[in-house]
Design a protein around this motif. Structure first.
Motif, PDB file in Angstrom:
ATOM      1  N   VAL A   6       0.854  -1.184   0.000  1.00  0.00           N
ATOM      2  CA  VAL A   6       0.000   0.000   0.000  1.00  0.00           C
ATOM      3  C   VAL A   6       0.889   1.232   0.000  1.00  0.00           C
ATOM      4  N   VAL A  23      -2.199   0.276   8.257  1.00  0.00           N
ATOM      5  CA  VAL A  23      -1.799  -0.649   7.191  1.00  0.00           C
ATOM      6  C   VAL A  23      -0.752  -1.625   7.711  1.00  0.00           C
ATOM      7  N   SER A  26      -2.091  -4.279   9.947  1.00  0.00           N
ATOM      8  CA  SER A  26      -2.968  -5.261   9.307  1.00  0.00           C
ATOM      9  C   SER A  26      -2.187  -6.298   8.497  1.00  0.00           C
ATOM     10  N   ARG A  28      -0.107  -5.682   5.985  1.00  0.00           N
ATOM     11  CA  ARG A  28       0.263  -5.235   4.640  1.00  0.00           C
ATOM     12  C   ARG A  28       1.603  -4.500   4.700  1.00  0.00           C
ATOM     13  N   PRO A  30       3.570  -1.232   3.996  1.00  0.00           N
ATOM     14  CA  PRO A  30       3.381   0.177   3.636  1.00  0.00           C
ATOM     15  C   PRO A  30       4.615   0.767   2.946  1.00  0.00           C
ATOM     16  N   CYS A  47       6.083   1.626  12.096  1.00  0.00           N
ATOM     17  CA  CYS A  47       5.415   0.658  11.216  1.00  0.00           C
ATOM     18  C   CYS A  47       6.173  -0.654  11.111  1.00  0.00           C
TER      19      CYS A  47
END
Length: 64
Positions: A6, A23, A26, A28, A30, A47
């Motif tokens: 993403v 993101v 979850s 995914r 980033p 992140c």
């Protein structure tokens, strides 16, 4: 969705940073883009190691 990438612009603060955290949480991957490098690095650190950061001004074609 595993292995989903993403791309998030404006990721150094506000809604972009909040979306980046969501993101990453979850599962995914980033890709974070923003102009402010120190703030972008801080968000990327939150992140996790799969976050990719790109210091760029997306309004400048040559930087995208």
């Amino acid at each position: 969705m595993p292995d989903q990438v993403v791309v998030i612009t404006g990721a150094s603060g506000g809604i972009g940073a909040a979306l980046a955290r969501r993101v990453a949480g979850s599962g995914r991957r980033p890709v974070l883009a923003a102009r402010r490098e120190p703030e972008l690095r801080a968000v990327a650190a939150e992140c996790g190691p799969d976050a990719v950061l790109v210091v760029a001004d997306v309004t400048r074609r040559e930087q995208v």
